[in-house]
Design a protein around this motif. Structure first.
Motif, PDB file in Angstrom:
ATOM      1  N   GLY A  83     -12.362  -6.475  -3.523  1.00 47.75           N
ATOM      2  CA  GLY A  83     -13.031  -7.537  -3.534  1.00 47.75           C
ATOM      3  C   GLY A  83     -14.345  -7.463  -4.356  1.00 47.75           C
ATOM      4  N   ASN A  84     -14.397  -6.535  -5.273  1.00 49.42           N
ATOM      5  CA  ASN A  84     -15.532  -6.462  -6.197  1.00 49.42           C
ATOM      6  C   ASN A  84     -16.772  -5.909  -5.489  1.00 49.42           C
ATOM      7  OD1 ASN A  84     -16.098  -6.822  -8.903  1.00 49.42           O
ATOM      8  ND2 ASN A  84     -17.132  -8.783  -8.529  1.00 49.42           N
ATOM      9  N   ALA A  85     -16.716  -5.338  -4.176  1.00 44.59           N
ATOM     10  CA  ALA A  85     -17.828  -4.829  -3.429  1.00 44.59           C
ATOM     11  C   ALA A  85     -18.636  -3.829  -4.220  1.00 44.59           C
ATOM     12  CB  ALA A  85     -17.008  -4.142  -2.250  1.00 44.59           C
ATOM     13  N   GLY A  86     -19.745  -3.874  -3.755  1.00 42.75           N
ATOM     14  CA  GLY A  86     -20.797  -3.162  -4.513  1.00 42.75           C
ATOM     15  C   GLY A  86     -20.932  -3.369  -5.839  1.00 42.75           C
ATOM     16  N   GLY A  87     -20.668  -4.677  -6.342  1.00 42.55           N
ATOM     17  CA  GLY A  87     -20.714  -4.660  -7.777  1.00 42.55           C
ATOM     18  C   GLY A  87     -19.825  -3.915  -8.763  1.00 42.55           C
ATOM     19  N   SER A  88     -18.782  -3.705  -8.089  1.00 47.19           N
ATOM     20  CA  SER A  88     -17.708  -2.646  -8.885  1.00 47.19           C
ATOM     21  C   SER A  88     -17.589  -3.113 -10.373  1.00 47.19           C
ATOM     22  CB  SER A  88     -16.711  -2.168  -7.848  1.00 47.19           C
ATOM     23  OG  SER A  88     -15.895  -3.532  -7.880  1.00 47.19           O
ATOM     24  N   GLY A  89     -17.308  -4.402 -10.146  1.00 49.41           N
ATOM     25  CA  GLY A  89     -17.101  -5.140 -11.702  1.00 49.41           C
ATOM     26  C   GLY A  89     -15.437  -5.106 -11.824  1.00 49.41           C
ATOM     27  N   SER A  90     -14.604  -4.849 -10.577  1.00 47.06           N
ATOM     28  CA  SER A  90     -13.190  -4.706 -10.893  1.00 47.06           C
ATOM     29  C   SER A  90     -12.453  -6.187 -11.038  1.00 47.06           C
ATOM     30  CB  SER A  90     -12.525  -4.089  -9.574  1.00 47.06           C
ATOM     31  OG  SER A  90     -12.972  -5.013  -8.279  1.00 47.06           O
ATOM     32  N   PHE A  91     -13.055  -7.151 -10.611  1.00 49.35           N
ATOM     33  CA  PHE A  91     -12.665  -8.401 -10.726  1.00 49.35           C
ATOM     34  C   PHE A  91     -12.827  -8.739 -12.255  1.00 49.35           C
ATOM     35  CE2 PHE A  91     -14.014 -13.319  -9.834  1.00 49.35           C
ATOM     36  CZ  PHE A  91     -12.520 -13.722 -10.340  1.00 49.35           C
ATOM     37  N   GLN A  92     -13.897  -8.498 -13.014  1.00 52.78           N
ATOM     38  CA  GLN A  92     -14.166  -8.913 -14.190  1.00 52.78           C
ATOM     39  C   GLN A  92     -13.239  -8.007 -15.293  1.00 52.78           C
ATOM     40  OE1 GLN A  92     -18.080  -8.674 -15.639  1.00 52.78           O
ATOM     41  NE2 GLN A  92     -17.637  -9.392 -17.621  1.00 52.78           N
ATOM     42  N   THR A  93     -13.097  -6.673 -14.935  1.00 55.15           N
ATOM     43  CA  THR A  93     -12.227  -5.674 -15.493  1.00 55.15           C
ATOM     44  C   THR A  93     -10.830  -6.087 -15.745  1.00 55.15           C
ATOM     45  OG1 THR A  93     -13.918  -4.048 -15.066  1.00 55.15           O
ATOM     46  CG2 THR A  93     -11.675  -3.196 -15.781  1.00 55.15           C
ATOM     47  N   LYS A  94     -10.359  -6.456 -14.467  1.00 56.15           N
ATOM     48  CA  LYS A  94      -8.872  -6.783 -14.315  1.00 56.15           C
ATOM     49  C   LYS A  94      -8.483  -8.167 -15.091  1.00 56.15           C
ATOM     50  CE  LYS A  94      -8.427  -4.755  -9.807  1.00 56.15           C
ATOM     51  NZ  LYS A  94      -7.205  -3.776 -10.113  1.00 56.15           N
ATOM     52  N   VAL A  95      -9.550  -9.038 -15.039  1.00 63.36           N
ATOM     53  CA  VAL A  95      -9.285 -10.355 -15.852  1.00 63.36           C
ATOM     54  C   VAL A  95      -9.299 -10.253 -17.204  1.00 63.36           C
ATOM     55  CG1 VAL A  95     -10.317 -12.625 -16.303  1.00 63.36           C
ATOM     56  CG2 VAL A  95     -10.130 -11.980 -13.902  1.00 63.36           C
ATOM     57  N   ALA A  96     -10.242  -9.348 -17.777  1.00 62.35           N
ATOM     58  CA  ALA A  96     -10.441  -8.984 -18.968  1.00 62.35           C
ATOM     59  C   ALA A  96      -9.027  -8.431 -19.560  1.00 62.35           C
ATOM     60  CB  ALA A  96     -11.495  -7.965 -19.341  1.00 62.35           C
ATOM     61  N   LEU A  97      -8.298  -7.658 -18.983  1.00 69.83           N
ATOM     62  CA  LEU A  97      -7.061  -7.194 -19.146  1.00 69.83           C
ATOM     63  C   LEU A  97      -6.112  -8.365 -19.381  1.00 69.83           C
ATOM     64  CD1 LEU A  97      -6.910  -3.906 -17.008  1.00 69.83           C
ATOM     65  CD2 LEU A  97      -7.334  -3.961 -19.663  1.00 69.83           C
ATOM     66  N   PHE A  98      -6.017  -9.107 -18.580  1.00 67.94           N
ATOM     67  CA  PHE A  98      -5.093 -10.207 -18.508  1.00 67.94           C
ATOM     68  C   PHE A  98      -5.522 -11.174 -19.735  1.00 67.94           C
ATOM     69  CE2 PHE A  98      -4.890  -9.705 -13.586  1.00 67.94           C
ATOM     70  CZ  PHE A  98      -3.739  -8.827 -13.836  1.00 67.94           C
ATOM     71  N   PHE A 408     -24.460  -9.161 -13.592  1.00 68.63           N
ATOM     72  CA  PHE A 408     -24.330  -7.739 -12.980  1.00 68.63           C
ATOM     73  C   PHE A 408     -25.047  -7.811 -11.568  1.00 68.63           C
ATOM     74  CE2 PHE A 408     -28.354  -8.036 -15.323  1.00 68.63           C
ATOM     75  CZ  PHE A 408     -29.161  -7.166 -14.576  1.00 68.63           C
ATOM     76  N   SER A 409     -24.578  -6.715 -10.820  1.00 70.05           N
ATOM     77  CA  SER A 409     -25.401  -6.479  -9.417  1.00 70.05           C
ATOM     78  C   SER A 409     -26.435  -5.737  -9.243  1.00 70.05           C
ATOM     79  CB  SER A 409     -24.076  -6.119  -8.663  1.00 70.05           C
ATOM     80  OG  SER A 409     -24.931  -5.896  -6.980  1.00 70.05           O
ATOM     81  N   PRO A 410     -27.426  -5.836  -8.471  1.00 69.92           N
ATOM     82  CA  PRO A 410     -28.483  -5.178  -8.229  1.00 69.92           C
ATOM     83  C   PRO A 410     -27.933  -3.838  -7.437  1.00 69.92           C
ATOM     84  CG  PRO A 410     -28.625  -6.922  -6.755  1.00 69.92           C
ATOM     85  CD  PRO A 410     -27.606  -7.338  -7.566  1.00 69.92           C
ATOM     86  N   GLU A 411     -27.072  -3.949  -6.847  1.00 66.79           N
ATOM     87  CA  GLU A 411     -26.591  -2.805  -6.074  1.00 66.79           C
ATOM     88  C   GLU A 411     -26.259  -1.622  -6.885  1.00 66.79           C
ATOM     89  OE1 GLU A 411     -23.566  -3.888  -2.885  1.00 66.79           O
ATOM     90  OE2 GLU A 411     -23.856  -5.900  -3.479  1.00 66.79           O
ATOM     91  N   GLU A 442     -29.198  -2.418 -17.477  1.00 64.33           N
ATOM     92  CA  GLU A 442     -27.975  -3.261 -17.128  1.00 64.33           C
ATOM     93  C   GLU A 442     -28.072  -4.531 -17.847  1.00 64.33           C
ATOM     94  OE1 GLU A 442     -26.175  -2.892 -13.420  1.00 64.33           O
ATOM     95  OE2 GLU A 442     -27.109  -0.810 -13.096  1.00 64.33           O
ATOM     96  N   ALA A 443     -29.324  -5.126 -17.658  1.00 63.99           N
ATOM     97  CA  ALA A 443     -29.461  -6.489 -18.252  1.00 63.99           C
ATOM     98  C   ALA A 443     -29.270  -6.420 -19.830  1.00 63.99           C
ATOM     99  CB  ALA A 443     -30.841  -7.149 -17.871  1.00 63.99           C
ATOM    100  N   GLN A 444     -29.839  -5.627 -20.460  1.00 66.41           N
ATOM    101  CA  GLN A 444     -29.605  -5.531 -21.847  1.00 66.41           C
ATOM    102  C   GLN A 444     -28.200  -5.581 -22.458  1.00 66.41           C
ATOM    103  OE1 GLN A 444     -32.358  -2.362 -22.853  1.00 66.41           O
ATOM    104  NE2 GLN A 444     -33.848  -3.945 -23.898  1.00 66.41           N
TER     105      GLN A 444
END
Length: 451
Positions: A83-98, A408-411, A442-444
């Motif tokens: 669920g992209n919990a904790g700002g893991s970035g898993s959602f974006q990473t998986k979509v990038a592969l597709f 990106f997430s502040p978490e 992270e912002a940069q």
């Protein structure tokens, strides 16, 4: 469902008469190269009756299964992920592969983060943005107007809505009525009163607590956002993080002081040690509305007795605006690459606005009718002390608007810097420079201009 009755036949395929050719999109993977005038974006060739793949976290899986049961004529494949919990970035990473392979995208994705639209709404390397714009004809204006005012603002980019909010997550003050009565304490209304209660509680009833700072979402969203601390601000493409602002300094001092006297602990509120050691020692605790189901009514967590806990108005600085923070509030995204957009529409309407989804939601639904169903159910259950409905409704309309929604997430910075520092016996003030540097780095990396 409204989506099942809206010109379905005309929207199965992006036909030549219902589309406008856009040269800039002609090479975009996953789309037809033409903008469907019914949807407002380039669609893939539609396959009526094809299976839609829905990604959910474990907490949303019951909603997806309820949809499957209620709509046996809609083929659906339910897949769980973090669920992209904790700002893991898993959602974006998986979509990038597709995006690289040009296929495989899920049709619907649930994310616990409210900032995914910042990347999901953008074309990447010539590939059409993953998230479909939802207010260009795909969903009716009447349906979209049913969401609580501002609920979909974090997912709105240049006037286009790219996601539908599942639930609102305003921070309220949770309190233990039985312990307050036993100790003779009043519910605090300001941060100053909360801090003073910490000093009094530590002296009179050591071992009892007023919350935890061991979760990255609590430290950032609950306390700093709720304190109007501008440590995570975005203006256009310019990102800033101000830890010298008086609100930021005051919150850092408050947290360090209460951690020192033991009224704020380091255990995650979802950890076994927290549940074992503190479930019956929480006197008060600021936290999101979804603590209602996730903590207090959860048999695997605090699992409180009815009438023990209540929700009070959010804390604020004395003499200042009565605002609060917000902890997530998940978002549903429709894939612009989907080959069965009618089924996606039907699913999203069910997941956000149906009575069934409201009953399964642990927090306050973002859709007004579903929210009323949820609030009324909470009130009728008499599980919570006090005027639960009034407190949650006030909080929902009081979220501070100075917090940013970059890509990106502040978490992640809090988890990387603050949590281990606390475990080593350091204070938050000790590592503020390192924490701020981590956020700005992270912002940069994400391409923002940093102030």
């Amino acid at each position: 469902m409204a989506g099942q009755h809206r010109r379905k036949a005309a929207r199965i395929l992006a036909t030549a008469t219902a589309a406008l050719t856009v040269a800039a999109l002609a090479g975009c993977a996953g789309g037809s190269g033409e903008v469907n005038s019914d949807y407002g974006f380039a669609t893939a060739d539609q396959e009526d009756g094809s299976t839609i793949t829905v990604w959910v976290d474990a907490a949303r899986e019951p909603v997806a299964k309820a949809f499957e049961e209620a709509n046996p004529d809609v083929p659906i494949s339910i897949e769980t992920y973090d669920g992209n919990a904790g700002g893991s970035g898993s959602f974006q990473t998986k979509v990038a592969l597709f995006d690289q392979s040009g296929e495989g995208w899920p049709d619907v994705v649930f994310s616990t983060q409210t900032n995914d639209a910042s990347w999901a709404a953008k074309e990447t390397n010539g590939v059409q943005a993953f998230a479909a714009p939802l207010n260009k004809g795909y969903f009716s204006d009447d349906f979209l107007a049913g969401f609580t005012d501002g609920a979909n603002d974090p997912m709105t980019v240049d006037g286009s809505v790219y996601g539908l909010r599942n639930d609102l997550a305003p921070v309220v003050l949770w309190y233990n009525q039985k312990l307050l009565d036993e100790f003779g304490y009043e519910i605090p209304t300001t941060w100053e009163e909360y801090e003073a209660m910490g000093e009094k509680l530590a002296a009179e009833h050591p071992g009892y607590i007023l919350g935890s700072i061991g979760d990255s979402f609590v430290g950032t969203y609950v306390y700093y956002w709720g304190a109007q601390a501008p440590i995570f601000a975005l203006d256009g493409n310019t990102f800033s993080s101000d830890f010298d602002d008086p609100h930021s300094v005051a919150m850092t001092e408050l947290l360090d002081g209460m951690a020192a006297n033991g009224t704020l602990v380091q255990d995650s509120v979802f950890s076994a040690p927290f549940v074992e050691n503190y479930s019956d020692k929480i006197v008060a605790m600021p936290g999101p509305a979804w603590y209602a189901g996730a903590l207090f009514q959860n048999p695997d967590s605090v699992n409180a007795e009815p009438g023990t806990f209540g929700a009070a108005d959010p804390l604020y600085w004395e003499g200042e605006d009565e605002v609060t923070g917000n902890v997530g509030g998940g978002v549903w995204y429709a894939s612009s690459h989907s080959k069965n957009l009618d089924a996606v529409e039907t699913f999203l309407e069910f997941a956000t606005s149906s009575e069934e989804s409201a009953e399964l939601n642990s927090g306050l639904p973002a859709y007004d009718e579903a929210a009323s169903t949820w609030l009324d159910a909470q009130a009728e259950s008499a599980f919570f002390a006090g005027d639960f409905k009034a407190a949650v409704q006030k909080a929902a309309g009081s979220v501070w608007g100075g917090w940013g929604f970059p890509s990106f997430s502040p978490e992640t910075a809090y988890a990387a810097v603050v949590v281990p520092a606390l475990a080593e016996g350091k204070t938050i003030a000790d590592v503020v420079p390192e924490w701020q540097e981590q956020i700005l780095n992270e912002a940069q990396v994400q391409g923002y201009t940093v102030e």
